[in-house]
Design a protein around this motif. Structure first.
Motif, PDB file in Angstrom:
ATOM      1  N   ASP A  11       0.828  -1.208   0.000  1.00  8.77           N
ATOM      2  CA  ASP A  11       0.000   0.000   0.000  1.00  8.77           C
ATOM      3  C   ASP A  11       0.860   1.255   0.000  1.00  8.77           C
ATOM      4  OD1 ASP A  11      -2.463  -1.315   0.067  1.00  8.77           O
ATOM      5  OD2 ASP A  11      -2.411  -1.511   2.247  1.00  8.77           O
ATOM      6  N   LEU A  12       1.899   1.259   0.850  1.00  6.91           N
ATOM      7  CA  LEU A  12       2.745   2.450   0.959  1.00  6.91           C
ATOM      8  C   LEU A  12       3.536   2.689  -0.320  1.00  6.91           C
ATOM      9  CD1 LEU A  12       4.109   2.420   4.619  1.00  6.91           C
ATOM     10  CD2 LEU A  12       2.252   3.764   3.639  1.00  6.91           C
ATOM     11  N   ASN A  13       4.035   1.607  -0.928  1.00  7.27           N
ATOM     12  CA  ASN A  13       4.752   1.780  -2.189  1.00  7.27           C
ATOM     13  C   ASN A  13       3.828   2.324  -3.270  1.00  7.27           C
ATOM     14  OD1 ASN A  13       7.552   0.979  -1.878  1.00  7.27           O
ATOM     15  ND2 ASN A  13       6.787  -1.043  -1.377  1.00  7.27           N
ATOM     16  N   ALA A  14       2.607   1.805  -3.318  1.00  7.70           N
ATOM     17  CA  ALA A  14       1.631   2.285  -4.295  1.00  7.70           C
ATOM     18  C   ALA A  14       1.263   3.744  -4.010  1.00  7.70           C
ATOM     19  CB  ALA A  14       0.380   1.411  -4.266  1.00  7.70           C
ATOM     20  N   TYR A  15       1.172   4.095  -2.730  1.00  9.43           N
ATOM     21  CA  TYR A  15       0.878   5.482  -2.337  1.00  9.43           C
ATOM     22  C   TYR A  15       1.987   6.416  -2.808  1.00  9.43           C
ATOM     23  CZ  TYR A  15       0.752   9.557   0.758  1.00  9.43           C
ATOM     24  OH  TYR A  15       0.770  10.826   1.263  1.00  9.43           O
ATOM     25  N   LEU A  16       3.231   6.046  -2.559  1.00 12.57           N
ATOM     26  CA  LEU A  16       4.367   6.877  -2.949  1.00 12.57           C
ATOM     27  C   LEU A  16       4.506   6.976  -4.456  1.00 12.57           C
ATOM     28  CD1 LEU A  16       6.970   5.684  -0.289  1.00 12.57           C
ATOM     29  CD2 LEU A  16       5.820   7.899  -0.388  1.00 12.57           C
ATOM     30  N   ASP A  17       4.059   5.939  -5.180  1.00 16.36           N
ATOM     31  CA  ASP A  17       4.139   5.945  -6.639  1.00 16.36           C
ATOM     32  C   ASP A  17       2.887   6.550  -7.287  1.00 16.36           C
ATOM     33  OD1 ASP A  17       6.578   4.784  -6.481  1.00 16.36           O
ATOM     34  OD2 ASP A  17       5.922   2.765  -6.996  1.00 16.36           O
ATOM     35  N   CYS A  18       1.962   7.079  -6.430  1.00 14.98           N
ATOM     36  CA  CYS A  18       0.728   7.702  -6.938  1.00 14.98           C
ATOM     37  C   CYS A  18      -0.102   6.730  -7.769  1.00 14.98           C
ATOM     38  CB  CYS A  18       1.054   8.946  -7.760  1.00 14.98           C
ATOM     39  SG  CYS A  18       1.975  10.212  -6.858  1.00 14.98           S
ATOM     40  N   GLU A  19      -0.205   5.485  -7.303  1.00 18.70           N
ATOM     41  CA  GLU A  19      -0.936   4.454  -8.038  1.00 18.70           C
ATOM     42  C   GLU A  19      -2.263   4.083  -7.377  1.00 18.70           C
ATOM     43  OE1 GLU A  19       1.795   1.220  -8.404  1.00 18.70           O
ATOM     44  OE2 GLU A  19       2.870   2.107 -10.090  1.00 18.70           O
ATOM     45  N   LEU A  20      -2.631   4.785  -6.328  1.00 18.69           N
ATOM     46  CA  LEU A  20      -3.889   4.487  -5.639  1.00 18.69           C
ATOM     47  C   LEU A  20      -5.010   5.363  -6.166  1.00 18.69           C
ATOM     48  CD1 LEU A  20      -2.603   4.313  -1.947  1.00 18.69           C
ATOM     49  CD2 LEU A  20      -3.062   2.393  -3.482  1.00 18.69           C
ATOM     50  N   ASP A  21      -6.248   4.870  -6.043  1.00 24.78           N
ATOM     51  CA  ASP A  21      -7.377   5.727  -6.395  1.00 24.78           C
ATOM     52  C   ASP A  21      -7.531   6.793  -5.314  1.00 24.78           C
ATOM     53  OD1 ASP A  21      -9.023   4.724  -4.211  1.00 24.78           O
ATOM     54  OD2 ASP A  21      -9.366   2.941  -5.429  1.00 24.78           O
ATOM     55  N   GLU A  22      -8.310   7.810  -5.601  1.00 26.01           N
ATOM     56  CA  GLU A  22      -8.399   8.967  -4.699  1.00 26.01           C
ATOM     57  C   GLU A  22      -8.900   8.583  -3.307  1.00 26.01           C
ATOM     58  OE1 GLU A  22     -10.549  12.216  -6.326  1.00 26.01           O
ATOM     59  OE2 GLU A  22      -9.311  12.358  -8.128  1.00 26.01           O
ATOM     60  N   ALA A  23      -9.857   7.672  -3.243  1.00 29.74           N
ATOM     61  CA  ALA A  23     -10.425   7.292  -1.949  1.00 29.74           C
ATOM     62  C   ALA A  23      -9.385   6.594  -1.072  1.00 29.74           C
ATOM     63  CB  ALA A  23     -11.636   6.380  -2.166  1.00 29.74           C
ATOM     64  N   ARG A  24      -8.675   5.621  -1.659  1.00 29.41           N
ATOM     65  CA  ARG A  24      -7.668   4.895  -0.884  1.00 29.41           C
ATOM     66  C   ARG A  24      -6.498   5.801  -0.516  1.00 29.41           C
ATOM     67  NH1 ARG A  24      -6.650   1.592   3.098  1.00 29.41           N
ATOM     68  NH2 ARG A  24      -4.875   0.168   2.748  1.00 29.41           N
ATOM     69  N   ARG A  25      -6.124   6.702  -1.422  1.00 27.92           N
ATOM     70  CA  ARG A  25      -5.035   7.622  -1.139  1.00 27.92           C
ATOM     71  C   ARG A  25      -5.392   8.528   0.038  1.00 27.92           C
ATOM     72  NH1 ARG A  25      -0.528   9.613  -3.443  1.00 27.92           N
ATOM     73  NH2 ARG A  25       0.051  11.756  -2.952  1.00 27.92           N
ATOM     74  N   ALA A  26      -6.625   9.032   0.036  1.00 25.87           N
ATOM     75  CA  ALA A  26      -7.064   9.904   1.132  1.00 25.87           C
ATOM     76  C   ALA A  26      -7.091   9.137   2.451  1.00 25.87           C
ATOM     77  CB  ALA A  26      -8.444  10.482   0.816  1.00 25.87           C
ATOM     78  N   GLU A  27      -7.516   7.868   2.392  1.00 21.23           N
ATOM     79  CA  GLU A  27      -7.572   7.033   3.597  1.00 21.23           C
ATOM     80  C   GLU A  27      -6.173   6.832   4.184  1.00 21.23           C
ATOM     81  OE1 GLU A  27      -9.073   2.524   4.895  1.00 21.23           O
ATOM     82  OE2 GLU A  27      -9.184   3.188   2.814  1.00 21.23           O
ATOM     83  N   ILE A  28      -5.209   6.524   3.313  1.00 24.11           N
ATOM     84  CA  ILE A  28      -3.847   6.296   3.798  1.00 24.11           C
ATOM     85  C   ILE A  28      -3.217   7.587   4.302  1.00 24.11           C
ATOM     86  CG2 ILE A  28      -1.508   5.713   3.015  1.00 24.11           C
ATOM     87  CD1 ILE A  28      -2.661   3.443   1.441  1.00 24.11           C
ATOM     88  N   GLU A  29      -3.469   8.697   3.627  1.00 26.47           N
ATOM     89  CA  GLU A  29      -2.931   9.980   4.086  1.00 26.47           C
ATOM     90  C   GLU A  29      -3.439  10.313   5.483  1.00 26.47           C
ATOM     91  OE1 GLU A  29      -3.937  12.757   1.035  1.00 26.47           O
ATOM     92  OE2 GLU A  29      -1.997  12.498  -0.001  1.00 26.47           O
ATOM     93  N   ALA A  30      -4.716  10.017   5.732  1.00 27.70           N
ATOM     94  CA  ALA A  30      -5.280  10.272   7.059  1.00 27.70           C
ATOM     95  C   ALA A  30      -4.612   9.395   8.110  1.00 27.70           C
ATOM     96  CB  ALA A  30      -6.791  10.028   7.035  1.00 27.70           C
ATOM     97  N   LEU A  31      -4.370   8.141   7.763  1.00 29.22           N
ATOM     98  CA  LEU A  31      -3.696   7.227   8.690  1.00 29.22           C
ATOM     99  C   LEU A  31      -2.265   7.669   8.952  1.00 29.22           C
ATOM    100  CD1 LEU A  31      -4.983   3.776   7.370  1.00 29.22           C
ATOM    101  CD2 LEU A  31      -5.451   4.787   9.611  1.00 29.22           C
TER     102      LEU A  31
END
Length: 252
Positions: A11-31
């Motif tokens: 998840d974190l690698n996908a987040y850093l590579d901007c490969e997540l959809d907006e909803a999942r990205r927002a969820e991880i950023e909040a966490l």
């Protein structure tokens, strides 16, 4: 360090590579904002990404190897990436092609001598003259001292805990010859094995990435030391990260 149950390394690698959809990205950023542990992991990954780009920067001046150009012309080049992830952003087309060949099945039909040595040692076909478990080496300084004495070189034992790997054992080979060699074996919580085979002298400066059977292979070499890193059951991205950490910690 314990991982947050809701966020994996993938998840974190996908987040850093901007490969997540907006909803999942927002969820991880909040966490990340509410969890210091996750914020620390993200900072480490970003530092590793910068380190990889810095260590591989010399590749940008290399010409594209003729065999890769020919593979592209034939239409048999490795599968194209969807886009360049941030870790490759600072690398030239030559460097990206070199790394892409590693991700795809190797174009080599048989391993070269240095890699063949490392494969034989990893498989147990070559018997060590001495084996030392990590538990027998009480400190980092003690580990470094054994490695430096075995190779007669000022190298250090890599600390790969940031990549989830712990040193399991050191094996020493051919101590009585000029071609001294050592294998460092690391394991992670999934029981995956990552080995580092070191021996010298090796030849001229060289960096290469290959794949043999189910093993990812990374070679670093100069006129005093050759290093072959072998990782099984890894993605190319994982292997590159662990290999880069290894090279940085060796300090040669």
């Amino acid at each position: 360090m314990k991982h947050h149950a809701a966020v994996t390394d993938i998840d974190l690698n996908a987040y850093l590579d901007c490969e997540l959809d907006e909803a999942r990205r927002a969820e991880i950023e909040a966490l990340i904002e509410s969890t210091p542990e996750l914020a620390e992991r993200v900072a480490l990954y970003r530092a590793d990404t910068a380190r990889i780009a810095r260590l591989h920067a010399p590749l940008q001046d290399l010409p594209i190897p003729p065999r890769l150009l020919e593979a592209v012309r034939r239409g048999t080049a490795p599968r194209p990436a969807r886009r360049l992830a941030p870790v490759w952003a600072g690398l030239s087309a030559a460097a990206v092609l070199l790394l892409a060949v590693w991700i795809a099945p190797s174009l080599r039909t048989a391993p070269e001598p240095l890699v063949a040595e490392a494969l034989a040692v990893r498989s147990g076909k070559t018997n060590p003259v001495r084996e030392i478990s990590a538990a027998q080496l009480a400190s980092i300084d003690a580990r470094d001292a054994v490695l430096q004495t075995a190779l007669s070189l000022p190298v250090r034992v890599p600390d790969l805990e940031r990549a989830g790997f712990e040193l399991a054992r050191m094996q020493l080979f051919d101590e009585s010859t000029e071609r001294k060699a050592v294998q460092l074996t690391y394991r992670d919580q999934k029981a995956r094995s990552f080995t580092v085979y070191l021996r010298g002298p090796a030849g001229g400066d060289r960096f290469d990435l290959q794949q043999h059977a189910n093993l990812q292979v990374c070679i670093w070499q100069n006129d005093s030391l050759g290093v072959v890193m072998l990782g099984g059951d890894m993605t190319a991205r994982e292997m590159l990260r662990v290999a880069t950490l290894t090279y940085g910690d060796l300090e040669f």
